[in-house]
Design an enzyme around this catalytic site. Sequence first.
Site, short mmCIF file in Angstrom:
data_model
loop_
_atom_site.label_atom_id
_atom_site.label_comp_id
_atom_site.label_asym_id
_atom_site.label_seq_id
_atom_site.Cartn_x
_atom_site.Cartn_y
_atom_site.Cartn_z
N PHE A 139 1.36 0.32 43.27
CA PHE A 139 1.79 -0.33 42.03
C PHE A 139 1.03 -1.64 41.91
O PHE A 139 1.23 -2.56 42.69
CB PHE A 139 3.30 -0.57 42.00
CG PHE A 139 3.76 -0.92 40.61
CD1 PHE A 139 3.74 -2.22 40.16
CD2 PHE A 139 4.17 0.08 39.74
CE1 PHE A 139 4.12 -2.54 38.87
CE2 PHE A 139 4.57 -0.22 38.45
CZ PHE A 139 4.53 -1.53 38.01
N ASP B 57 -2.46 6.48 34.93
CA ASP B 57 -1.63 6.85 36.08
C ASP B 57 -1.22 8.31 35.88
O ASP B 57 -2.01 9.20 36.13
CB ASP B 57 -0.43 5.89 36.13
CG ASP B 57 0.35 5.97 37.41
OD1 ASP B 57 0.81 7.06 37.76
OD2 ASP B 57 0.54 4.93 38.06
N ARG C 82 0.76 -10.64 34.42
CA ARG C 82 -0.43 -10.29 33.64
C ARG C 82 -1.56 -11.30 33.82
O ARG C 82 -2.73 -10.96 33.71
CB ARG C 82 -0.10 -10.19 32.15
CG ARG C 82 0.78 -9.03 31.78
CD ARG C 82 0.90 -8.92 30.27
NE ARG C 82 1.97 -8.05 29.85
CZ ARG C 82 1.90 -6.72 29.81
NH1 ARG C 82 0.80 -6.10 30.18
NH2 ARG C 82 2.93 -6.00 29.41
N GLU D 5 -8.26 1.15 27.81
CA GLU D 5 -6.99 1.24 28.52
C GLU D 5 -7.08 0.46 29.82
O GLU D 5 -8.16 0.34 30.40
CB GLU D 5 -6.69 2.72 28.79
CG GLU D 5 -5.37 3.01 29.44
CD GLU D 5 -4.17 2.60 28.62
OE1 GLU D 5 -3.88 1.38 28.58
OE2 GLU D 5 -3.50 3.47 28.05
N ASP D 6 -5.95 -0.06 30.28
CA ASP D 6 -5.94 -0.81 31.53
C ASP D 6 -5.89 0.12 32.73
O ASP D 6 -6.63 -0.05 33.69
CB ASP D 6 -4.79 -1.82 31.57
CG ASP D 6 -3.42 -1.21 31.33
OD1 ASP D 6 -3.31 -0.01 30.98
OD2 ASP D 6 -2.42 -1.95 31.47
#
Length: 179
Positions: free
Chosen positions: A151, A102, A164, A98-99
Amino acid sequence: MHENVEWIMLSEEQIATRVKELAATLDRVYEGHKPLVVCILKGSVVFFSDLIRNMQTTMDVDFMAVSSYGNGTVSTRELKIKKDLTEDICDRDVLIVEDIIDSGNTLYALKKLLIARKPASLNIVTLLDKPQRREAPIEPDYTGFVIEDEFVIGYGLDYAEEYRNLPYVGVLKRSVYEK
């Protein structure tokens, strides 16, 4: 594109060093096993690619596309599976890549779905973890970096499908998404 970056949180060099460390750890964990390493598209693709290139473990790879964000910055809490696995995971060692974690809502729902398919083991490695934003009871097994509540974009992470391709993790200027 860089004009929308408030500041660089993690440099290319910091990320590369940590990815190599994670790969070495995962090689030890999966020694003697052939895990199925699952890339969660789209955000994890850069991390996934670097991670598996640094691993020496024999593995299979597969991909899932899931989301609970759409084009916004807040989770909708509704899991949408856009692309499911092509491999059967029953009795397989599975590593989810997973990146970022959150709220945890997406990954929590995904983990429940995959556990129901009866893997031998299921571990989660994430590049970034924001534990102070957690809403769902889920924690990664392996973490690249614990970050503050900002963010972030770059290194696969996006805002509305942009940014990205930045080679670092940067903080997006609030003026971009608070319109």
